[in-house]
Design an enzyme around this catalytic site. Sequence first.
Site, PDB file in Angstrom:
ATOM      1  N   SER A  11      15.617  19.420  28.405  1.00  0.00           N
ATOM      2  CA  SER A  11      16.971  19.608  28.932  1.00  0.00           C
ATOM      3  C   SER A  11      17.164  18.845  30.247  1.00  0.00           C
ATOM      4  CB  SER A  11      17.252  21.101  29.060  1.00  0.00           C
ATOM      5  OG  SER A  11      18.594  21.348  29.320  1.00  0.00           O
ATOM      6  N   ALA A  12      17.291  19.542  31.376  1.00  0.00           N
ATOM      7  CA  ALA A  12      17.459  18.859  32.669  1.00  0.00           C
ATOM      8  C   ALA A  12      16.277  17.937  32.969  1.00  0.00           C
ATOM      9  CB  ALA A  12      17.631  19.880  33.789  1.00  0.00           C
ATOM     10  N   GLU A  23      20.273  20.086  19.779  1.00  0.00           N
ATOM     11  CA  GLU A  23      19.216  21.072  19.986  1.00  0.00           C
ATOM     12  C   GLU A  23      18.256  21.011  18.798  1.00  0.00           C
ATOM     13  OE1 GLU A  23      20.752  24.907  20.986  1.00  0.00           O
ATOM     14  OE2 GLU A  23      21.302  24.196  22.988  1.00  0.00           O
TER      15      GLU A  23
END
Length: 245
Positions: free
Chosen positions: A123-124, A196
């Site tokens: 993610s980040a 995802e």
Amino acid sequence: GGPRRLLLVSNSTLHGGGYLGHCQQHIKSFLGEKVKRVLFVPYALHDRDGYARTAREKFESLGYGLDSIHESCDPVEAVRKSEAIFIGGGNTFRLLKALYDNSLIEEIRKRVLEEGIPYMGSSAGTNVATISINTTNDMPIVYPPSLQALGLVPFNINPHYLDPDVKSTHMGETREERIRQYHEEPNTPPVLGLREGAMLLVEGDKATLQGVTGARLFLRGKKPTEHEPGTDFSFLLIDSNLQNP
């Protein structure tokens, strides 16, 4: 030294599974048996202690020790000594600001690009591995000195990429429209929309889409294209015309 090795995961948790459960086999084959300990970077979340506990539990269950960089009195030295780096998800702006505040941008780049230690992001942590965080989904809750990130690959990623829901009455921009707005600016690099359950494995000059879902690729001035797991994205690593230095 050695070629760069990156595992860039869209999300930490997939519906119906636990933390990193959907990609644990990928993590094991990526880190292999040479790596004994992983340096975890929990800067994207406010509760760093709790985050480190969650990550430590997972990595220990896979057979790896885990040290969290926030417990080190010298973060730069921790990066210099690390065998592998894992940057977790949370708020991308908070994460990037902390990387700058702790003088870690150049150190991580050097370890990964020049010395070949494995880098994993989710993610980040995937966002900051790219040229910039311009295509994050997060709110700018803090102000990093720059949106330029680690630049381990010469393009951008949009993690948690969402397709428009045809039944939705929501009138805000779709993810695709937001990425198109980004590409209306000059000299903007490709954006890989990772759904995802998807992840990108980079080994040297080879990039392969892995996981259970596909990805959508956005090139400036072109129609977006759809890609299945197994797609070879190596061309994204070498097309200097599309790069935004």
